[in-house]
Design a protein around this motif. Structure first.
Motif, PDB file in Angstrom:
ATOM      1  N   VAL A  58       0.771  -3.875   2.183  1.00 32.12           N
ATOM      2  CA  VAL A  58       0.338  -3.162   0.969  1.00 32.12           C
ATOM      3  C   VAL A  58      -0.936  -3.804   0.418  1.00 32.12           C
ATOM      4  O   VAL A  58      -1.866  -3.119  -0.016  1.00 32.12           O
ATOM      5  N   GLU A  59      -0.988  -5.140   0.479  1.00 33.69           N
ATOM      6  CA  GLU A  59      -2.164  -5.863  -0.039  1.00 33.69           C
ATOM      7  C   GLU A  59      -3.425  -5.452   0.724  1.00 33.69           C
ATOM      8  O   GLU A  59      -4.467  -5.183   0.123  1.00 33.69           O
ATOM      9  N   ARG A  60      -3.325  -5.403   2.055  1.00 36.09           N
ATOM     10  CA  ARG A  60      -4.495  -5.042   2.879  1.00 36.09           C
ATOM     11  C   ARG A  60      -4.898  -3.599   2.627  1.00 36.09           C
ATOM     12  O   ARG A  60      -6.095  -3.279   2.553  1.00 36.09           O
ATOM     13  N   PHE A  61      -3.919  -2.732   2.490  1.00 36.97           N
ATOM     14  CA  PHE A  61      -4.215  -1.321   2.231  1.00 36.97           C
ATOM     15  C   PHE A  61      -4.981  -1.189   0.910  1.00 36.97           C
ATOM     16  O   PHE A  61      -5.976  -0.465   0.827  1.00 36.97           O
ATOM     17  N   ARG A  62      -4.514  -1.916  -0.100  1.00 38.46           N
ATOM     18  CA  ARG A  62      -5.167  -1.838  -1.416  1.00 38.46           C
ATOM     19  C   ARG A  62      -6.577  -2.418  -1.373  1.00 38.46           C
ATOM     20  O   ARG A  62      -7.477  -1.935  -2.059  1.00 38.46           O
ATOM     21  N   GLU A  63      -6.776  -3.447  -0.558  1.00 37.94           N
ATOM     22  CA  GLU A  63      -8.125  -4.005  -0.381  1.00 37.94           C
ATOM     23  C   GLU A  63      -9.059  -2.944   0.202  1.00 37.94           C
ATOM     24  O   GLU A  63     -10.191  -2.771  -0.265  1.00 37.94           O
ATOM     25  N   LEU A  64      -8.571  -2.246   1.227  1.00 38.93           N
ATOM     26  CA  LEU A  64      -9.380  -1.198   1.869  1.00 38.93           C
ATOM     27  C   LEU A  64      -9.651  -0.049   0.895  1.00 38.93           C
ATOM     28  O   LEU A  64     -10.744   0.531   0.892  1.00 38.93           O
ATOM     29  N   LEU A  65      -8.662   0.273   0.072  1.00 36.27           N
ATOM     30  CA  LEU A  65      -8.853   1.295  -0.959  1.00 36.27           C
ATOM     31  C   LEU A  65      -9.971   0.906  -1.915  1.00 36.27           C
ATOM     32  O   LEU A  65     -10.839   1.714  -2.247  1.00 36.27           O
ATOM     33  N   ALA A  66      -9.949  -0.361  -2.319  1.00 32.61           N
ATOM     34  CA  ALA A  66     -10.963  -0.860  -3.249  1.00 32.61           C
ATOM     35  C   ALA A  66     -12.352  -0.835  -2.619  1.00 32.61           C
ATOM     36  O   ALA A  66     -13.359  -0.693  -3.314  1.00 32.61           O
ATOM     37  N   GLU A  67     -12.388  -0.944  -1.280  1.00 32.52           N
ATOM     38  CA  GLU A  67     -13.668  -0.919  -0.551  1.00 32.52           C
ATOM     39  C   GLU A  67     -14.110   0.508  -0.232  1.00 32.52           C
ATOM     40  O   GLU A  67     -15.130   0.708   0.419  1.00 32.52           O
ATOM     41  N   ASP A  68     -13.332   1.505  -0.684  1.00 31.26           N
ATOM     42  CA  ASP A  68     -13.631   2.910  -0.407  1.00 31.26           C
ATOM     43  C   ASP A  68     -13.697   3.184   1.104  1.00 31.26           C
ATOM     44  O   ASP A  68     -14.573   3.891   1.594  1.00 31.26           O
TER      45      ASP A  68
END
Length: 200
Positions: A58-68
């Protein structure tokens, strides 16, 4: 022969033969690659990371989300799912094509992004096409779902209800193909791809 690398988005109700058609396309077109989605859910059964899904925390997914980094994403039953932009861009830049298997909601998000946020010269937009696979009829779809013998009656009813909602949005797609006979439907798909890519 110089052909246009394609970004093909394919949607269909469950039971319409979409997976079979995609498998046939991948065998026919050596330059066509399958887009692998990301998810935060755990692998099921024989699923392999990088083959069925990219399994992320979940953490990695959210990081990628933040990076658009996603073309589209959604939360389903407490898990995240998403389609990464960069792998598709990389494939198109190599002169290859990419096919994305996604539901109508995800397809609408991808379509909106590509058509409203990218210039016409962008590889994702220049080669973009979306196709909806229809069943011949709801009766035939019911027969196919029941014939598979894998779903309980209540699951089949839910799939049929979902199918009606999805088919109501088929007009949003550039192209529609009815899978009445597999060989004919496949030929229609190939013709659409060949024309769009410049092979025909």
């Amino acid at each position: 022969m110089n052909t246009q690398p394609l970004f093909i988005v394919l949607s269909a109700p469950s039971g319409c033969g979409k997976s079979t058609l995609i498998d046939m396309l991948l065998q026919e077109y050596p330059d066509l690659e399958y887009s692998i989605s990301c998810t935060t859910r755990k692998p099921r059964g024989e699923e392999e990371d990088g083959l069925d899904y990219h399994f992320l925390t979940v953490e990695r997914f959210r990081e990628l989300l933040a990076e658009d980094a996603f073309l589209e994403h959604a939360e389903v039953h407490g898990n995240y799912y998403g389609t990464l932009k960069q792998p598709i861009v990389d494939v198109l830049n190599l002169g290859h094509s990419m096919i994305l298997d996604i539901d109508v909601v995800g397809a609408a998000k991808v379509r909106h992004y590509v058509m409203h946020h990218l210039p016409p010269t962008d590889p994702l937009r220049a080669g973009y096409m979306d196709i909806f696979i229809n069943p011949p009829s709801m009766e035939e779809l019911r027969a196919r779902l029941e014939g598979r013998g894998t779903d309980a009656p209540d699951v089949i009813e839910r799939r049929l209800a979902n199918a009606e909602g999805e088919m109501a949005r088929a007009g949003e797609y550039m192209f529609q193909v009815t899978n009445d006979e597999l060989a004919i439907a496949y030929k229609r798909l190939c013709d659409l791809i060949d024309v769009k890519s410049g092979r025909m």
